[in-house]
Design a protein around this motif. Structure first.
Motif, short mmCIF file in Angstrom:
data_model
loop_
_atom_site.label_atom_id
_atom_site.label_comp_id
_atom_site.label_asym_id
_atom_site.label_seq_id
_atom_site.Cartn_x
_atom_site.Cartn_y
_atom_site.Cartn_z
N VAL A 135 0.81 -1.23 0.00
CA VAL A 135 0.00 0.00 0.00
C VAL A 135 0.84 1.28 0.00
N PRO A 136 1.90 1.39 0.81
CA PRO A 136 2.66 2.66 0.77
C PRO A 136 3.25 2.97 -0.61
N SER A 137 3.76 1.96 -1.29
CA SER A 137 4.32 2.25 -2.61
C SER A 137 3.23 2.54 -3.64
N LEU A 138 2.08 1.90 -3.49
CA LEU A 138 0.98 2.17 -4.41
C LEU A 138 0.40 3.57 -4.21
N LEU A 139 0.51 4.09 -3.00
CA LEU A 139 0.02 5.43 -2.71
C LEU A 139 1.12 6.49 -2.86
N HIS A 140 2.27 6.08 -3.38
CA HIS A 140 3.39 6.98 -3.65
C HIS A 140 3.84 7.72 -2.39
N ALA A 141 4.06 6.94 -1.32
CA ALA A 141 4.54 7.52 -0.06
C ALA A 141 6.01 7.92 -0.21
N PRO A 142 6.47 8.85 0.60
CA PRO A 142 7.88 9.26 0.55
C PRO A 142 8.81 8.10 0.94
N TYR A 143 10.05 8.20 0.52
CA TYR A 143 11.02 7.14 0.76
C TYR A 143 11.20 6.79 2.24
N PRO A 144 11.30 7.76 3.16
CA PRO A 144 11.44 7.38 4.58
C PRO A 144 10.25 6.55 5.09
N VAL A 145 9.06 6.86 4.62
CA VAL A 145 7.89 6.08 5.03
C VAL A 145 8.01 4.64 4.51
N LEU A 146 8.46 4.49 3.26
CA LEU A 146 8.64 3.16 2.70
C LEU A 146 9.65 2.35 3.51
N MET A 147 10.73 2.98 3.94
CA MET A 147 11.76 2.28 4.70
C MET A 147 11.26 1.90 6.10
N ILE A 148 10.50 2.77 6.72
CA ILE A 148 9.95 2.45 8.04
C ILE A 148 8.97 1.29 7.94
N VAL A 149 8.11 1.32 6.94
CA VAL A 149 7.14 0.23 6.76
C VAL A 149 7.85 -1.07 6.41
N ALA A 150 8.90 -1.01 5.62
CA ALA A 150 9.67 -2.21 5.29
C ALA A 150 10.32 -2.81 6.53
N ALA A 151 10.86 -1.96 7.40
CA ALA A 151 11.46 -2.45 8.64
C ALA A 151 10.41 -3.07 9.55
N LEU A 152 9.25 -2.44 9.65
CA LEU A 152 8.17 -3.01 10.46
C LEU A 152 7.68 -4.33 9.89
N ASN A 153 7.60 -4.43 8.56
CA ASN A 153 7.19 -5.68 7.93
C ASN A 153 8.20 -6.79 8.19
N PHE A 154 9.49 -6.46 8.15
CA PHE A 154 10.51 -7.46 8.45
C PHE A 154 10.39 -7.94 9.89
N ALA A 155 10.19 -7.01 10.81
CA ALA A 155 10.02 -7.40 12.22
C ALA A 155 8.78 -8.27 12.40
N LEU A 156 7.71 -7.94 11.69
CA LEU A 156 6.49 -8.73 11.78
C LEU A 156 6.70 -10.14 11.22
N ILE A 157 7.36 -10.25 10.07
CA ILE A 157 7.62 -11.56 9.48
C ILE A 157 8.51 -12.38 10.41
N PHE A 158 9.52 -11.78 10.96
CA PHE A 158 10.43 -12.48 11.87
C PHE A 158 9.69 -12.96 13.11
N THR A 159 8.82 -12.11 13.67
CA THR A 159 8.04 -12.49 14.85
C THR A 159 7.08 -13.62 14.54
N VAL A 160 6.40 -13.56 13.41
CA VAL A 160 5.46 -14.62 13.03
C VAL A 160 6.21 -15.94 12.84
N ALA A 161 7.37 -15.89 12.19
CA ALA A 161 8.15 -17.12 11.98
C ALA A 161 8.58 -17.71 13.32
N LEU A 162 9.06 -16.88 14.23
CA LEU A 162 9.45 -17.38 15.55
C LEU A 162 8.27 -17.98 16.30
N LEU A 163 7.14 -17.31 16.27
CA LEU A 163 5.96 -17.84 16.96
C LEU A 163 5.50 -19.15 16.35
#
Length: 103
Positions: free
Chosen positions: A61-89
């Motif tokens: 969604v952030p890239s489809l809505l043409h969000a600024p680059y810092p927003v894309l990087m923050i969302v990417a970091a949060l997504n990585f943390a979420l994927i890592f947490t789900v895998a561990l659980l």
């Protein structure tokens, strides 16, 4: 064509979120009828699709809505943390279930 494929990923994420709500509702209805709650099954039927659906939505969604680059990087970091947490659980639940059945 590429934009359609990106929006289809978002639609699949929304479908996973709706499926998780349906799984949560189904488990809740079974418990109200007198069945004992199964925590491991609840994770895989309700929480796992919810978290993965949120990750899929957040990834595109952030890239489809043409969000600024810092927003894309923050969302990417949060997504990585979420994927890592789900895998561990998931691994922890599977490990606990396999060791619980052995002993």
């Amino acid at each position: 064509m590429l934009s359609f494929m990106d929006w289809s990923v978002v639609a699949l994420g929304c479908a996973l979120v709706l499926a998780s709500l349906g799984g949560w509702w189904w488990d809740r209805a079974k418990v109200q009828k007198g069945a004992s709650p199964d925590q491991g099954r609840r994770f895989f039927s309700a929480w796992l699709p919810l978290l993965m659906g949120v990750e899929m939505i957040g990834a595109k969604v952030p890239s489809l809505l043409h969000a600024p680059y810092p927003v894309l990087m923050i969302v990417a970091a949060l997504n990585f943390a979420l994927i890592f947490t789900v895998a561990l659980l998931a691994f922890w639940m599977l490990w606990r279930r396999s060791h619980h059945n052995l002993g």
